[in-house]
Motif scaffolding. Structure first.
Motif, PDB file in Angstrom:
ATOM      1  N   VAL A 148      -4.994  -3.517  -8.583  1.00 21.43           N
ATOM      2  CA  VAL A 148      -3.548  -3.503  -8.783  1.00 21.43           C
ATOM      3  C   VAL A 148      -2.951  -4.742  -8.125  1.00 21.43           C
ATOM      4  O   VAL A 148      -3.271  -5.052  -6.974  1.00 21.43           O
ATOM      5  N   LEU A 149      -2.096  -5.437  -8.855  1.00 25.54           N
ATOM      6  CA  LEU A 149      -1.287  -6.517  -8.292  1.00 25.54           C
ATOM      7  C   LEU A 149       0.110  -5.963  -8.119  1.00 25.54           C
ATOM      8  O   LEU A 149       0.739  -5.519  -9.094  1.00 25.54           O
ATOM      9  N   LEU A 150       0.570  -5.940  -6.874  1.00 23.88           N
ATOM     10  CA  LEU A 150       1.928  -5.504  -6.581  1.00 23.88           C
ATOM     11  C   LEU A 150       2.745  -6.728  -6.193  1.00 23.88           C
ATOM     12  O   LEU A 150       2.253  -7.587  -5.441  1.00 23.88           O
ATOM     13  N   THR A 151       3.967  -6.811  -6.720  1.00 23.83           N
ATOM     14  CA  THR A 151       4.848  -7.927  -6.391  1.00 23.83           C
ATOM     15  C   THR A 151       6.172  -7.384  -5.879  1.00 23.83           C
ATOM     16  O   THR A 151       6.616  -6.301  -6.295  1.00 23.83           O
ATOM     17  N   GLN A 167      11.830  -4.694  -3.580  1.00 19.08           N
ATOM     18  CA  GLN A 167      11.055  -3.495  -3.905  1.00 19.08           C
ATOM     19  C   GLN A 167       9.671  -3.892  -4.400  1.00 19.08           C
ATOM     20  O   GLN A 167       9.527  -4.767  -5.248  1.00 19.08           O
ATOM     21  N   TRP A 168       8.629  -3.236  -3.872  1.00 19.62           N
ATOM     22  CA  TRP A 168       7.255  -3.480  -4.315  1.00 19.62           C
ATOM     23  C   TRP A 168       7.005  -2.713  -5.595  1.00 19.62           C
ATOM     24  O   TRP A 168       7.171  -1.489  -5.647  1.00 19.62           O
ATOM     25  N   LEU A 169       6.604  -3.446  -6.649  1.00 22.79           N
ATOM     26  CA  LEU A 169       6.343  -2.855  -7.956  1.00 22.79           C
ATOM     27  C   LEU A 169       4.964  -3.271  -8.457  1.00 22.79           C
ATOM     28  O   LEU A 169       4.457  -4.334  -8.094  1.00 22.79           O
ATOM     29  N   ILE A 170       4.389  -2.452  -9.307  1.00 24.91           N
ATOM     30  CA  ILE A 170       3.101  -2.764  -9.909  1.00 24.91           C
ATOM     31  C   ILE A 170       3.342  -3.754 -11.044  1.00 24.91           C
ATOM     32  O   ILE A 170       4.034  -3.444 -12.017  1.00 24.91           O
ATOM     33  N   ALA A 171       2.769  -4.946 -10.915  1.00 23.55           N
ATOM     34  CA  ALA A 171       2.890  -5.970 -11.955  1.00 23.55           C
ATOM     35  C   ALA A 171       1.702  -5.917 -12.905  1.00 23.55           C
ATOM     36  O   ALA A 171       1.826  -6.239 -14.085  1.00 23.55           O
ATOM     37  N   ASN A 190       0.823  -1.210   0.000  1.00 30.38           N
ATOM     38  CA  ASN A 190       0.000   0.000   0.000  1.00 30.38           C
ATOM     39  C   ASN A 190       0.856   1.259   0.000  1.00 30.38           C
ATOM     40  O   ASN A 190       0.478   2.269  -0.601  1.00 30.38           O
ATOM     41  N   ALA A 191       2.005   1.214   0.632  1.00 33.37           N
ATOM     42  CA  ALA A 191       2.930   2.362   0.584  1.00 33.37           C
ATOM     43  C   ALA A 191       3.405   2.579  -0.851  1.00 33.37           C
ATOM     44  O   ALA A 191       3.539   3.723  -1.307  1.00 33.37           O
ATOM     45  N   ALA A 192       3.655   1.487  -1.580  1.00 35.73           N
ATOM     46  CA  ALA A 192       4.050   1.605  -2.991  1.00 35.73           C
ATOM     47  C   ALA A 192       2.912   2.207  -3.809  1.00 35.73           C
ATOM     48  O   ALA A 192       3.141   3.047  -4.690  1.00 35.73           O
ATOM     49  N   LEU A 193       1.678   1.806  -3.524  1.00 37.44           N
ATOM     50  CA  LEU A 193       0.528   2.373  -4.226  1.00 37.44           C
ATOM     51  C   LEU A 193       0.375   3.864  -3.900  1.00 37.44           C
ATOM     52  O   LEU A 193       0.044   4.672  -4.775  1.00 37.44           O
ATOM     53  N   ASP A 194       0.655   4.236  -2.664  1.00 41.16           N
ATOM     54  CA  ASP A 194       0.630   5.651  -2.287  1.00 41.16           C
ATOM     55  C   ASP A 194       1.701   6.431  -3.048  1.00 41.16           C
ATOM     56  O   ASP A 194       1.496   7.596  -3.412  1.00 41.16           O
ATOM     57  N   ARG A 195       2.857   5.794  -3.306  1.00 37.38           N
ATOM     58  CA  ARG A 195       3.903   6.445  -4.106  1.00 37.38           C
ATOM     59  C   ARG A 195       3.422   6.665  -5.545  1.00 37.38           C
ATOM     60  O   ARG A 195       3.747   7.669  -6.162  1.00 37.38           O
ATOM     61  N   ASN A 225       5.157 -11.949  -1.146  1.00 37.47           N
ATOM     62  CA  ASN A 225       5.686 -11.247  -2.318  1.00 37.47           C
ATOM     63  C   ASN A 225       4.620 -10.817  -3.318  1.00 37.47           C
ATOM     64  O   ASN A 225       4.962 -10.357  -4.411  1.00 37.47           O
ATOM     65  N   ALA A 226       3.360 -10.956  -2.961  1.00 29.07           N
ATOM     66  CA  ALA A 226       2.283 -10.570  -3.880  1.00 29.07           C
ATOM     67  C   ALA A 226       1.071 -10.074  -3.094  1.00 29.07           C
ATOM     68  O   ALA A 226       0.597 -10.746  -2.181  1.00 29.07           O
ATOM     69  N   VAL A 227       0.590  -8.893  -3.469  1.00 31.10           N
ATOM     70  CA  VAL A 227      -0.550  -8.271  -2.803  1.00 31.10           C
ATOM     71  C   VAL A 227      -1.462  -7.667  -3.873  1.00 31.10           C
ATOM     72  O   VAL A 227      -0.981  -7.036  -4.812  1.00 31.10           O
ATOM     73  N   VAL A 228      -2.766  -7.877  -3.710  1.00 31.08           N
ATOM     74  CA  VAL A 228      -3.760  -7.274  -4.598  1.00 31.08           C
ATOM     75  C   VAL A 228      -4.465  -6.165  -3.822  1.00 31.08           C
ATOM     76  O   VAL A 228      -4.914  -6.379  -2.698  1.00 31.08           O
ATOM     77  N   VAL A 229      -4.542  -4.993  -4.450  1.00 32.78           N
ATOM     78  CA  VAL A 229      -5.267  -3.870  -3.849  1.00 32.78           C
ATOM     79  C   VAL A 229      -6.307  -3.422  -4.865  1.00 32.78           C
ATOM     80  O   VAL A 229      -6.006  -3.262  -6.050  1.00 32.78           O
ATOM     81  N   THR A 230      -7.526  -3.253  -4.390  1.00 35.74           N
ATOM     82  CA  THR A 230      -8.605  -2.812  -5.270  1.00 35.74           C
ATOM     83  C   THR A 230      -9.361  -1.691  -4.576  1.00 35.74           C
ATOM     84  O   THR A 230      -9.401  -1.633  -3.351  1.00 35.74           O
ATOM     85  N   GLY A 231      -9.926  -0.805  -5.347  1.00 33.21           N
ATOM     86  CA  GLY A 231     -10.658   0.279  -4.723  1.00 33.21           C
ATOM     87  C   GLY A 231     -11.073   1.353  -5.697  1.00 33.21           C
ATOM     88  O   GLY A 231     -11.190   1.126  -6.903  1.00 33.21           O
ATOM     89  N   PHE A 232     -11.276   2.540  -5.136  1.00 31.32           N
ATOM     90  CA  PHE A 232     -11.708   3.702  -5.899  1.00 31.32           C
ATOM     91  C   PHE A 232     -10.687   4.814  -5.745  1.00 31.32           C
ATOM     92  O   PHE A 232     -10.150   5.014  -4.653  1.00 31.32           O
TER      93      PHE A 232
END
Length: 154
Positions: free
Chosen positions: A130-133, A138-142, A31-36, A103-110
């Motif tokens: 968003v799938l971040l790996t 380093q967390w990146l958007i896959a 989520n910190a990567a998504l905030d970036r 090593n893998a997180v899915v974030v969904t929202g508005f």
């Protein structure tokens, strides 16, 4: 004396537990990567945005009729949006997070895009998945899918 020792041990244990609970896990890190991502978009910084994507990332952009695959295609997407210097904004409003593994997180929202048009801010509500790996620490958007949001009727 025994009682004092037990209190000291309990305090040390509590401090260790508290310190451990403040360590970020996959959900917080992703989520910190998504905030970036949101911050780089608000800064209209295409180069910073592209660095947040995995080399082989797939982007289904809100305003695109194609699948953008790889960093060069992601770069082209944001360049074609004329993001650089536009004053456009992005604010994440609501999200849900699913930790797949360490090593893998899915974030969904508005999120709310605000696009500048003829000097006026035009809201463009959207939804995302968003799938971040985690790659080399380093967390990146896959993968990112973004589409216009249908707003509820009053």
């Amino acid at each position: 004396m025994k009682r004092m020792g037990a209190l000291v041990l309990a305090s040390v244990g509590f401090m260790a537990l508290s310190a451990h609970s403040s360590i970020a896990g996959p959900a917080e890190e992703a989520n910190a990567a998504l905030d970036r991502f949101s911050a780089a978009y608000r800064a209209n910084d295409v180069e910073a945005l592209v660095k947040l994507y995995a080399p082989n990332a797939i982007l289904l952009g809100t305003n695109s009729s194609i699948i953008s695959e790889g960093r060069d295609a992601v770069h082209a997407y944001f360049t074609n949006l004329k993001l650089a210097g536009s004053g456009n904004k992005n604010d994440i409003q609501e999200r849900r997070t699913i930790v797949v593994n360490d090593n893998a997180v899915v974030v969904t929202g508005f999120y709310q895009f605000t696009r500048m048009s003829d000097g006026k801010a035009v809201p463009a509500p959207a939804r995302f998945t968003v799938l971040l790996t985690k790659v080399d620490g380093q967390w990146l958007i896959a993968h990112q899918h973004s589409s216009p949001r249908v707003m509820p009727r009053n």
